[in-house]
Write an enzyme that holds these catalytic residues in place. Structure first.
Site, PDB file in Angstrom:
ATOM      1  CE  LYS A 197      -1.633   1.669   4.012  1.00  0.00           C
ATOM      2  NZ  LYS A 197      -1.322   3.065   4.309  1.00  0.00           N
ATOM      3  CG  ASN A 198       2.316   2.722   3.543  1.00  0.00           C
ATOM      4  OD1 ASN A 198       1.149   3.041   3.288  1.00  0.00           O
ATOM      5  ND2 ASN A 198       2.744   2.505   4.753  1.00  0.00           N
ATOM      6  CB  CYS A 241      -4.878  10.657  10.962  1.00  0.00           C
ATOM      7  SG  CYS A 241      -3.373   9.857  11.459  1.00  0.00           S
ATOM      8  NE  ARG A 301       0.644  10.557   9.849  1.00  0.00           N
ATOM      9  CZ  ARG A 301       0.151   9.526   9.153  1.00  0.00           C
ATOM     10  NH1 ARG A 301      -1.013   9.048   9.470  1.00  0.00           N
ATOM     11  NH2 ARG A 301       0.818   9.045   8.126  1.00  0.00           N
ATOM     12  CG  ASP A 348       3.441   1.654   9.385  1.00  0.00           C
ATOM     13  OD1 ASP A 348       3.622   1.881   8.187  1.00  0.00           O
ATOM     14  OD2 ASP A 348       3.132   2.540  10.200  1.00  0.00           O
ATOM     15  NE  ARG A 358      -7.315   4.682   4.996  1.00  0.00           N
ATOM     16  CZ  ARG A 358      -6.439   5.360   5.732  1.00  0.00           C
ATOM     17  NH1 ARG A 358      -6.602   5.492   7.018  1.00  0.00           N
ATOM     18  NH2 ARG A 358      -5.397   5.919   5.165  1.00  0.00           N
TER      19      ARG A 358
HETATM   20  C1  EPZ Z   1       4.344   7.073   6.164  1.00  0.00           C
HETATM   21  O1  EPZ Z   1       3.597   8.137   6.750  1.00  0.00           O
HETATM   22  C2  EPZ Z   1       3.401   5.890   6.094  1.00  0.00           C
HETATM   23  N1  EPZ Z   1       2.248   6.199   5.250  1.00  0.00           N
HETATM   24  C3  EPZ Z   1       2.932   5.523   7.499  1.00  0.00           C
HETATM   25  O2  EPZ Z   1       2.149   4.342   7.395  1.00  0.00           O
HETATM   26  C4  EPZ Z   1       4.155   5.207   8.358  1.00  0.00           C
HETATM   27  O3  EPZ Z   1       3.743   4.941   9.676  1.00  0.00           O
HETATM   28  C5  EPZ Z   1       5.122   6.398   8.351  1.00  0.00           C
HETATM   29  O4  EPZ Z   1       5.469   6.732   6.993  1.00  0.00           O
HETATM   30  C6  EPZ Z   1       6.409   6.096   9.117  1.00  0.00           C
HETATM   31  O5  EPZ Z   1       7.032   4.984   8.578  1.00  0.00           O
HETATM   32  C7  EPZ Z   1       2.382   6.131   3.904  1.00  0.00           C
HETATM   33  O6  EPZ Z   1       3.440   5.826   3.378  1.00  0.00           O
HETATM   34  C8  EPZ Z   1       1.156   6.444   3.094  1.00  0.00           C
HETATM   35  P1  EPZ Z   1       6.526  10.405   8.223  1.00  0.00           P
HETATM   36  P2  EPZ Z   1       4.211   9.637   6.758  1.00  0.00           P
HETATM   37  O7  EPZ Z   1       6.463  11.657   7.425  1.00  0.00           O
HETATM   38  O8  EPZ Z   1       4.976   9.862   5.520  1.00  0.00           O
HETATM   39  C9  EPZ Z   1       6.786  13.782  11.539  1.00  0.00           C
HETATM   40  C10 EPZ Z   1       0.288   2.974   7.749  1.00  0.00           C
HETATM   41  O9  EPZ Z   1      -0.194   2.467   8.773  1.00  0.00           O
HETATM   42  N2  EPZ Z   1       6.677  14.717  10.417  1.00  0.00           N
HETATM   43  O10 EPZ Z   1       7.686   9.481   8.031  1.00  0.00           O
HETATM   44  O11 EPZ Z   1       3.116  10.581   7.071  1.00  0.00           O
HETATM   45  C11 EPZ Z   1       5.506  12.994  11.764  1.00  0.00           C
HETATM   46  O12 EPZ Z   1       4.604  13.716  12.571  1.00  0.00           O
HETATM   47  C12 EPZ Z   1       0.752   4.416   7.768  1.00  0.00           C
HETATM   48  O13 EPZ Z   1       0.440   2.369   6.657  1.00  0.00           O
HETATM   49  C13 EPZ Z   1       6.842  16.079  10.671  1.00  0.00           C
HETATM   50  O14 EPZ Z   1       7.068  16.495  11.813  1.00  0.00           O
HETATM   51  O15 EPZ Z   1       5.201   9.555   8.001  1.00  0.00           O
HETATM   52  C14 EPZ Z   1       6.002  11.743  12.430  1.00  0.00           C
HETATM   53  O16 EPZ Z   1       6.173  12.003  13.804  1.00  0.00           O
HETATM   54  C15 EPZ Z   1       0.536   5.067   9.122  1.00  0.00           C
HETATM   55  N3  EPZ Z   1       6.741  16.946   9.634  1.00  0.00           N
HETATM   56  C16 EPZ Z   1       7.377  11.512  11.800  1.00  0.00           C
HETATM   57  O17 EPZ Z   1       7.753  12.770  11.201  1.00  0.00           O
HETATM   58  C17 EPZ Z   1       6.499  16.526   8.345  1.00  0.00           C
HETATM   59  O18 EPZ Z   1       6.441  17.372   7.428  1.00  0.00           O
HETATM   60  C18 EPZ Z   1       7.399  10.460  10.699  1.00  0.00           C
HETATM   61  O19 EPZ Z   1       6.377  10.785   9.773  1.00  0.00           O
HETATM   62  C19 EPZ Z   1       6.318  15.142   8.116  1.00  0.00           C
HETATM   63  C20 EPZ Z   1       6.428  14.258   9.168  1.00  0.00           C
END
Ligand code: EPZ
Length: 427
Positions: A22-23, A123, A128, A313, A405
């Protein structure tokens, strides 16, 4: 709306086909915006989020064709073609339903020189933010405006001039947006402390197949030399390492023996190491991974981290498994601020879990009992299924849209290996 009815106690045995990731799919699909030529993606999982993204792409004038796959097949083939873009705006009513829509920002900016995307809300697992997405694009020369809940990104005439960005925090989505923006830049873009998840490698591999020039794929330092145009490609989405890890936990909690067909051990090292520490036998075979749990499960401490560390995850699913391990496990969730919503529901099934901030203390119990439980987010929902498979009696999991999802035909896959699980309409 549907619900799952699970009667626990069956030992899972047999083969589970692992679907496309998915990701990975959610970042490969918007790549079609980067060329006028067709991009064909194979092994796409049949998931609500993929349908949602297809609908979003259609809003931009992208044609999408699902190619000949039988209803009973897992996965499908989708061809996307964007000879011209009729809109560069991703509207609120679509983005609010699927936060991954933010991943159109980078490619749309690269293709059109501007992009307007509704700010995704938070969410269940955290607020996020997308500040790193925006800072990376600005570092490459984009101008960013925020107004009325929308982000508008604009590139100078002639395209993004390029630049360097050092991520203060590893971010999967921000890395993906930055890479997709950079491939058509007029200069060179460099990213430091970029995310290294296998899904990022899949993205870079597709973009390279389309003619992009990317160095350092698989490392945390990426250099992208912008090119004038990209061509179409046909690409097979990687196997879903989180789905595979989820079913491994399901097999383990039932003392079962399951072959995860299509799973890639080299992308799941931290998950497989954790399972082995818990006492699960893991055998890496050609074409998949054999999981066998016939002995006692042992308590194990786990801390989530960016790849190649233990995946956030996988945290909820491992917690469900550890509820049945002998001893006390300490879990630390370092990525998201609110990723323990499965805990109250697991407790209702007899689990002994205490949380304090981002730490959870899991004391193994000899038995858990089925209950009516409520899914709250994607991975938390699967942890309730795992617990239900080993609990005494009946477990009913409601709000299945969370599961749908991210898990393709979950109940069919579990029925393949002997689980007593049914999807029924929820009145
Ligand atoms: C991706 O989300 C995945 N989703 C998530 O999977 C996964 O948990 C996550 O990466 C971490 O591996 C998809 O790929 C669609 P991040 P993403 O940006 O990109 C902070 C699932 O269950 N952050 O790596 O949104 C954020 O708050 C989902 O399949 C900022 O501060 O995750 C978090 O604490 C859930 N500013 C950390 O970084 C930003 O601009 C990691 O988030 C972006 C992120």
């Amino acid at each position: 709306m549907d619900k799952l009815v699970i009667c626990g106690g069956n030992r899972l045995e047999g083969t589970i086909p692992i679907s496309g990731a998915k990701n990975a799919a959610l970042t490969l699909i918007p790549c079609a915006l980067l060329t006028e030529e067709p991009v064909t993606l194979r092994n796409l999982p049949r998931l609500a989020d993929i349908d949602g993204f297809q609908h979003l792409m259609n809003q931009f004038g992208v044609t999408t064709v699902i190619q000949g796959t039988r209803p009973q097949d897992f996965g499908r083939v989708m061809s996307l073609e964007a000879p011209r873009i009729t809109s560069s705006v991703a509207p609120y009513d679509l983005v609010r339903k699927m936060r991954a829509s933010i991943l159109v920002l980078g490619p749309m900016l690269a293709r059109m020189g501007e992009a307007t995307v509704s700010m995704p809300g938070g969410c269940a697992i955290g607020n996020r933010p997308i500040d790193l997405h925006l800072k990376a694009l600005e570092a490459f020369g984009a101008r960013i405006e925020l107004a009325q809940g929308y982000v508008k990104a604009m590139a100078p005439d002639g395209g993004l001039p390029g630049g360097d960005f050092d991520f203060p925090v590893v971010s999967v989505g921000a890395t993906e947006n930055a890479v997709m923006a950079a491939v058509l830049a007029s200069g060179t873009c460099r990213l430091f402390n970029a995310a290294r998840e296998p899904e990022i490698v899949d993205l870079c591999n597709l973009l390279s197949a389309m003619g992009a020039e990317i160095e350092g794929i698989g490392t945390s330092d990426l250099t992208i030399h912008g090119v004038r145009r990209l061509h179409g490609a046909t690409y097979r989405v990687m196997a879903d390492r989180i789905e595979a890890g989820s079913y491994a936990c399901a097999a383990a909690i039932t003392g079962g023996e399951v072959f995860l067909d299509g799973a890639r051990a080299d992308e799941m090292h931290a998950t497989l190491t954790a399972l082995r520490l818990i006492g699960v036998e893991i055998e890496e075979r050609r074409g998949g991974i054999a999981v066998h749990a016939d002995g006692p499960l042992k308590a194990t401490d786990l801390t989530t981290a960016p790849y190649p560390g233990f995946a956030t995850d996988m945290q909820a699913q491992m917690m469900a498994l550890l509820c049945r391990a002998e001893g006390t496990s300490v879990l630390k969730e370092t990525i998201f601020e609110n990723r323990y919503m499965h805990v109250p529901e697991l407790r209702r099934m007899g689990a002994d879990i205490a949380t304090e901030g981002r730490t959870a203390i899991v004391k193994g119990v000899a038995r858990m009992t089925g209950a009516e439980v409520m899914a709250t987010d994607l991975r938390a929902s699967f942890s309730l299924v795992i617990a239900g498979l080993a609990a005494e009696g009946e477990t009913v999991v409601r709000r299945l849209y969370h599961l749908d999802r991210g898990y393709e035909r979950l109940e069919e896959k579990l029925q393949l290996v002997g689980a007593d699980i049914e999807r029924v309409a929820d009145d």
